[in-house]
Design a protein around this motif. Structure first.
Motif, mmCIF file in Angstrom:
data_model
loop_
_atom_site.group_PDB
_atom_site.id
_atom_site.type_symbol
_atom_site.label_atom_id
_atom_site.label_comp_id
_atom_site.label_asym_id
_atom_site.label_seq_id
_atom_site.Cartn_x
_atom_site.Cartn_y
_atom_site.Cartn_z
ATOM 1 N N GLU A 147 17.691 -14.773 -7.455
ATOM 2 C CA GLU A 147 16.904 -15.096 -8.629
ATOM 3 C C GLU A 147 15.634 -14.259 -8.729
ATOM 4 O O GLU A 147 15.126 -14.020 -9.807
ATOM 5 N N LEU A 148 15.106 -13.820 -7.601
ATOM 6 C CA LEU A 148 13.878 -13.034 -7.634
ATOM 7 C C LEU A 148 13.834 -12.097 -6.439
ATOM 8 O O LEU A 148 13.979 -12.528 -5.307
ATOM 9 N N VAL A 149 13.664 -10.817 -6.693
ATOM 10 C CA VAL A 149 13.561 -9.812 -5.637
ATOM 11 C C VAL A 149 12.274 -9.045 -5.829
ATOM 12 O O VAL A 149 11.940 -8.636 -6.941
ATOM 13 N N ASN A 150 11.521 -8.861 -4.743
ATOM 14 C CA ASN A 150 10.263 -8.125 -4.810
ATOM 15 C C ASN A 150 10.465 -6.742 -4.215
ATOM 16 O O ASN A 150 11.020 -6.608 -3.128
ATOM 17 N N GLY A 151 10.021 -5.707 -4.923
ATOM 18 C CA GLY A 151 10.137 -4.338 -4.436
ATOM 19 C C GLY A 151 8.778 -3.682 -4.308
ATOM 20 O O GLY A 151 7.956 -3.765 -5.220
ATOM 21 N N VAL A 152 8.522 -3.068 -3.161
ATOM 22 C CA VAL A 152 7.235 -2.420 -2.907
ATOM 23 C C VAL A 152 7.461 -1.021 -2.355
ATOM 24 O O VAL A 152 8.271 -0.826 -1.444
ATOM 25 N N GLU A 153 6.777 -0.042 -2.904
ATOM 26 C CA GLU A 153 6.843 1.313 -2.370
ATOM 27 C C GLU A 153 5.754 1.463 -1.314
ATOM 28 O O GLU A 153 4.576 1.187 -1.576
ATOM 29 N N LEU A 154 6.143 1.899 -0.115
ATOM 30 C CA LEU A 154 5.244 1.969 1.028
ATOM 31 C C LEU A 154 5.082 3.391 1.538
ATOM 32 O O LEU A 154 5.921 4.251 1.310
ATOM 33 N N SER A 155 4.000 3.599 2.277
ATOM 34 C CA SER A 155 3.842 4.788 3.109
ATOM 35 C C SER A 155 3.740 4.282 4.534
ATOM 36 O O SER A 155 2.816 3.534 4.868
ATOM 37 N N ILE A 156 4.708 4.644 5.385
ATOM 38 C CA ILE A 156 4.731 4.148 6.757
ATOM 39 C C ILE A 156 4.549 5.300 7.734
ATOM 40 O O ILE A 156 4.847 6.451 7.429
ATOM 41 N N GLY A 157 4.033 4.987 8.913
ATOM 42 C CA GLY A 157 3.706 6.034 9.869
ATOM 43 C C GLY A 157 2.280 6.515 9.652
ATOM 44 O O GLY A 157 1.561 6.013 8.783
ATOM 45 N N GLU A 158 1.882 7.504 10.439
ATOM 46 C CA GLU A 158 0.501 7.981 10.375
ATOM 47 C C GLU A 158 0.428 9.492 10.208
ATOM 48 O O GLU A 158 1.249 10.237 10.752
ATOM 49 N N GLY A 159 -0.570 9.938 9.436
ATOM 50 C CA GLY A 159 -0.844 11.362 9.278
ATOM 51 C C GLY A 159 0.338 12.144 8.746
ATOM 52 O O GLY A 159 1.037 11.708 7.821
ATOM 53 N N VAL A 160 0.591 13.319 9.341
ATOM 54 C CA VAL A 160 1.677 14.186 8.884
ATOM 55 C C VAL A 160 3.050 13.576 9.152
ATOM 56 O O VAL A 160 4.051 14.033 8.602
ATOM 57 N N PRO B 193 -1.955 -1.735 11.847
ATOM 58 C CA PRO B 193 -2.804 -0.810 11.093
ATOM 59 C C PRO B 193 -2.633 -0.966 9.592
ATOM 60 O O PRO B 193 -1.641 -1.517 9.120
ATOM 61 N N LEU B 194 -3.605 -0.449 8.849
ATOM 62 C CA LEU B 194 -3.570 -0.525 7.396
ATOM 63 C C LEU B 194 -2.350 0.209 6.874
ATOM 64 O O LEU B 194 -2.005 1.289 7.315
ATOM 65 N N LEU B 195 -1.678 -0.387 5.918
ATOM 66 C CA LEU B 195 -0.472 0.187 5.352
ATOM 67 C C LEU B 195 -0.719 0.436 3.871
ATOM 68 O O LEU B 195 -1.191 -0.428 3.166
ATOM 69 N N SER B 196 -0.407 1.629 3.416
ATOM 70 C CA SER B 196 -0.616 1.955 2.019
ATOM 71 C C SER B 196 0.561 1.467 1.191
ATOM 72 O O SER B 196 1.696 1.839 1.436
ATOM 73 N N VAL B 197 0.297 0.615 0.230
ATOM 74 C CA VAL B 197 1.325 0.146 -0.684
ATOM 75 C C VAL B 197 1.090 0.821 -2.022
ATOM 76 O O VAL B 197 0.082 0.606 -2.668
ATOM 77 N N ASP C 117 11.858 11.064 11.320
ATOM 78 C CA ASP C 117 11.497 10.178 10.208
ATOM 79 C C ASP C 117 12.272 8.862 10.267
ATOM 80 O O ASP C 117 11.730 7.796 9.962
ATOM 81 N N ILE C 118 13.533 8.937 10.651
ATOM 82 C CA ILE C 118 14.307 7.703 10.809
ATOM 83 C C ILE C 118 13.712 6.864 11.931
ATOM 84 O O ILE C 118 13.617 5.634 11.828
ATOM 85 N N ALA C 119 13.282 7.526 13.008
ATOM 86 C CA ALA C 119 12.655 6.808 14.125
ATOM 87 C C ALA C 119 11.379 6.109 13.666
ATOM 88 O O ALA C 119 11.071 4.994 14.117
ATOM 89 N N THR C 120 10.634 6.744 12.748
ATOM 90 C CA THR C 120 9.436 6.115 12.186
ATOM 91 C C THR C 120 9.807 4.845 11.434
ATOM 92 O O THR C 120 9.143 3.808 11.561
ATOM 93 N N ALA C 121 10.877 4.917 10.652
ATOM 94 C CA ALA C 121 11.329 3.749 9.900
ATOM 95 C C ALA C 121 11.826 2.648 10.841
ATOM 96 O O ALA C 121 11.546 1.463 10.631
#
Length: 314
Positions: free
Chosen positions: A80-93, A51-55, A175-179
């Motif tokens: 030398e290079l690390v990429n960091g992304v803030e995500l929203s995982i799971g669905e709805g509430v 499913p679509l994931l909000s970044v 929430d941990i189970a979602t992760a």
């Protein structure tokens, strides 16, 4: 041999985008200098079945390196290079925010779940530690365990118990189970990582044991608990994989004798490492030059533990 280690400060380059998952490094990447100019969606393999994931934010960090000697290690320039992304995982509430940190160079494809202390996933000490882990080749997910309401040092201490009670255990577990599900879908089911690792500090360190005890499908191959609090010995006895327990000798929140007993009851090969004279939080929030030295040593112990358990013996 020497192994590269990351050190602050970090320099950010930020963008915003929305992409589909799976968000894992394929190993076929442009050069680090070229990757630094690219959005995260370009350097990751996108899985159209998910499913679509909000970044929310895409951040790429150049990380300064120093060289230290670690036992049985290999040459590794992954920091030398690390990429960091803030995500929203799971669905709805049930959706939660999280940070995903990935090594852009020499990514080993292994996923690690990092559970924060009470100060939350946005605290500098937690994020810096996650970067250091990621820069050694890993993909590190740090979920928001407190739904934007982590404890802050400037709050009156008299309100702490009230705050803690407001963090309902059922919600935290969910929430941990979602992760965990996200990690399994993105790394294990997608064939990127054979088994996952899990690290936690303080509040999160106690939850490490709970996650491993409930991991009936064997997705996690190894765990690291830094001065974990509120660990139930009966739950720890259900853990089947090796766990590295690290704590300070003078930590009232993680009594040494109790921790040693817990270490003996968890999976075969578990290890308890106690640092003389140290208190709570020394490994990821060192408060003195002396604590900083032990924090560096604890990081090396953890790094070798992860390397041996997830890469060599996996």
């Amino acid at each position: 041999m020497a192994l590269s280690v990351c050190a602050a400060p970090l320099v950010w380059a930020s963008t915003s985008l929305s992409i589909s998952s799976s968000l894992f490094i394929t190993g076929k990447l442009p050069s680090p200098s070229a990757a630094f100019q690219l959005p995260f969606s370009i350097i990751c393999n996108l899985n159209p079945r998910r499913p679509l994931l909000s970044v929310i934010k895409d951040r790429t960090s150049r990380v300064a390196c120093s060289r230290v000697k670690v036992e049985d290690s290999i040459e590794d320039e992954a920091c030398e290079l690390v990429n960091g992304v803030e995500l929203s995982i799971g669905e709805g509430v049930d959706s939660i925010n999280a940070y995903l940190f990935t090594a852009v160079k020499n990514n080993n494809g292994t996923g690690i779940l990092l559970l924060s202390d009470i100060f939350g996933f946005e605290h500098n000490s937690t994020r810096d530690f996650a970067y250091r882990v990621a820069c050694n080749g890993y993909n590190v997910l740090v979920p928001d365990l407190f739904r934007g309401d982590s404890w802050e040092k400037d709050r009156p201490k008299a309100l702490f118990e009230q705050w803690l009670a407001s963090q309902k255990s059922e919600r935290v577990v969910k929430d941990i189970a979602t992760a965990v599900k996200w990690m399994v879908d993105e790394f294990v089911s997608a064939g990127v990582s054979k088994r996952l690792g899990i690290i936690g500090f303080c509040f999160g360190g106690g939850r490490v044991v709970e996650v491993l005890a409930e991991d009936l499908d064997g997705y996690f191959g190894i765990g690291v608990s830094f001065y974990g609090t509120s660990i139930d010995p009966s739950v720890a006895a259900k853990v089947k994989v090796p766990v590295l327990f690290i704590a300070g000798e003078n930590d009232p929140l993680c009594p040494v004798n109790a921790l040693r007993n817990i270490g003996e009851s968890t999976g075969a090969g578990s290890r308890v490492v106690i640092y003389k004279g140290r208190g709570h939080g020394f490994a990821h929030r060192p408060a003195s030059p002396e604590e900083d030295g032990d924090a560096e040593q604890a990081f090396e112990v953890m790094r070798n533990w992860l390397y041996s358990g997830l890469l060599v013996n996996n």
